[in-house]
Design an enzyme around this catalytic site. Structure first.
Site, mmCIF file in Angstrom:
data_model
loop_
_atom_site.group_PDB
_atom_site.id
_atom_site.type_symbol
_atom_site.label_atom_id
_atom_site.label_comp_id
_atom_site.label_asym_id
_atom_site.label_seq_id
_atom_site.Cartn_x
_atom_site.Cartn_y
_atom_site.Cartn_z
ATOM 1 N N GLY A 46 0.843 -1.191 0.000
ATOM 2 C CA GLY A 46 0.000 0.000 0.000
ATOM 3 C C GLY A 46 0.874 1.236 0.000
ATOM 4 O O GLY A 46 2.038 1.177 0.425
ATOM 5 N N GLN A 51 3.086 9.904 1.184
ATOM 6 C CA GLN A 51 4.360 9.199 1.302
ATOM 7 C C GLN A 51 5.323 9.516 0.163
ATOM 8 O O GLN A 51 6.518 9.241 0.268
ATOM 9 C CB GLN A 51 4.137 7.683 1.386
ATOM 10 C CG GLN A 51 3.386 7.275 2.655
ATOM 11 C CD GLN A 51 3.249 5.782 2.748
ATOM 12 O OE1 GLN A 51 2.318 5.197 2.192
ATOM 13 N NE2 GLN A 51 4.186 5.130 3.434
ATOM 14 N N CYS A 99 5.766 0.288 7.786
ATOM 15 C CA CYS A 99 5.380 1.431 6.957
ATOM 16 C C CYS A 99 6.606 1.876 6.163
ATOM 17 O O CYS A 99 7.691 2.004 6.719
ATOM 18 C CB CYS A 99 4.886 2.568 7.842
ATOM 19 S SG CYS A 99 4.449 4.056 6.925
ATOM 20 N N LEU A 100 6.398 2.107 4.887
ATOM 21 C CA LEU A 100 7.512 2.540 4.031
ATOM 22 C C LEU A 100 8.083 3.876 4.491
ATOM 23 O O LEU A 100 9.209 4.207 4.143
ATOM 24 C CB LEU A 100 7.041 2.637 2.581
ATOM 25 C CG LEU A 100 6.535 1.324 1.966
ATOM 26 C CD1 LEU A 100 5.954 1.581 0.578
ATOM 27 C CD2 LEU A 100 7.633 0.279 1.902
ATOM 28 N N HIS A 141 -4.574 1.625 7.624
ATOM 29 C CA HIS A 141 -3.218 2.205 7.623
ATOM 30 C C HIS A 141 -3.108 3.318 6.572
ATOM 31 O O HIS A 141 -2.611 4.408 6.851
ATOM 32 C CB HIS A 141 -2.212 1.079 7.348
ATOM 33 C CG HIS A 141 -0.782 1.501 7.342
ATOM 34 N ND1 HIS A 141 0.145 1.027 8.249
ATOM 35 C CD2 HIS A 141 -0.104 2.348 6.523
ATOM 36 C CE1 HIS A 141 1.328 1.585 7.993
ATOM 37 N NE2 HIS A 141 1.207 2.381 6.944
ATOM 38 N N GLU A 142 -3.617 3.037 5.373
ATOM 39 C CA GLU A 142 -3.512 4.034 4.295
ATOM 40 C C GLU A 142 -4.412 5.243 4.568
ATOM 41 O O GLU A 142 -4.017 6.388 4.327
ATOM 42 C CB GLU A 142 -3.877 3.405 2.945
ATOM 43 C CG GLU A 142 -3.010 2.226 2.516
ATOM 44 C CD GLU A 142 -1.531 2.471 2.655
ATOM 45 O OE1 GLU A 142 -1.079 3.627 2.537
ATOM 46 O OE2 GLU A 142 -0.794 1.501 2.893
ATOM 47 N N HIS A 145 -2.853 7.670 6.831
ATOM 48 C CA HIS A 145 -1.852 8.533 6.172
ATOM 49 C C HIS A 145 -2.493 9.822 5.653
ATOM 50 O O HIS A 145 -1.863 10.876 5.652
ATOM 51 C CB HIS A 145 -1.213 7.805 4.989
ATOM 52 C CG HIS A 145 -0.014 6.975 5.354
ATOM 53 N ND1 HIS A 145 1.102 7.492 5.951
ATOM 54 C CD2 HIS A 145 0.243 5.656 5.168
ATOM 55 C CE1 HIS A 145 2.002 6.530 6.134
ATOM 56 N NE2 HIS A 145 1.501 5.399 5.669
HETATM 57 ZN ZN ZN Z 1 2.509 3.629 5.869
#
Ligand code: ZN
Length: 200
Positions: A46, A51, A99-100, A141-142, A145
């Site tokens: 995702g 991000q 998380c990236l 999670h997304e 963000h």
């Molecule tokens: Zn994330």
């Protein structure tokens, strides 16, 4: 289409509410193409627009699911309706997220089992589906963000302390940090055979 740098916690765009998308045009399509490219290069499941430094309410995902929803998709201007988040301690083996934008780290947290997702597609047409289990976790999670919230902001006290330590040790938590998927070393070791986590 191109892979864009993924910004790391401390970058202001990750910590503020993203703006609604108003124009469903070629520029939006190009942005979303870059988001898919970046997610793929990062081996993520995702990715939200903030991000890659863009403060718009868009996320993409790649997650096979039991909910009859295409495994790969984009949601613009999403809204979520959640089942109750279960109480109690999260299980590190089954409830850990990565998380990236917090590269290389994993921490456990509780999430709702079911998320009803409303939003729009790239043409501005309505989309609606129900996500369960890990797919529901991905949606939560997304969506977070887009409201300036990272999963590390939702940890219990013990896990939050560990996360703060890790962020500080890495020198993050201030603006200007990023990594470039496919160029910088993979922070989650996705090339290693024992990798069993999904990052979002
Ligand atoms: Zn994330």
């Amino acid at each position: 289409m191109s892979v864009r740098p993924v910004v790391i916690t401390g970058e202001p765009v990750l910590h503020r509410v993203a703006a609604r998308v108003e124009h469903f045009d070629d520029e939006l399509a190009a942005l979303v193409a870059d988001m898919f490219d970046t997610m793929d290069a990062a081996h993520g499941v995702g990715l939200a627009a903030p991000q890659i430094g863009v403060g718009l309410r868009i996320f993409v995902y790649e997650m096979p699911n039991d909910d009859g929803v295409p495994a790969r998709g984009v949601v613009v201007n999403p809204m979520l309706a959640l089942s109750k988040v279960p109480e109690g301690r999260p299980d590190p083996d089954t409830e850990s997220e990565g998380c990236l934008s917090v590269p290389g780290e994993h921490f456990p947290l509780r999430r709702a089992e079911t998320a009803i997702v409303h939003g729009q597609d790239l043409a501005g047409e309505p989309v609606e589906f129900t996500a369960t289990g890990w797919f529901a976790r991905c949606m939560q999670h997304e969506f977070d963000h887009l409201n300036g919230k990272l999963y590390v902001d939702r940890l219990d006290d013990k896990q939050a302390r560990k996360a703060r330590k890790a962020v500080k040790a890495a020198g993050w938590g201030t603006p200007g940090h990023s990594w470039l998927p496919g160029v910088d070393p993979d922070p989650f070791g996705h090339d290693e055979p024992d990798d069993e986590h999904d990052e979002l």
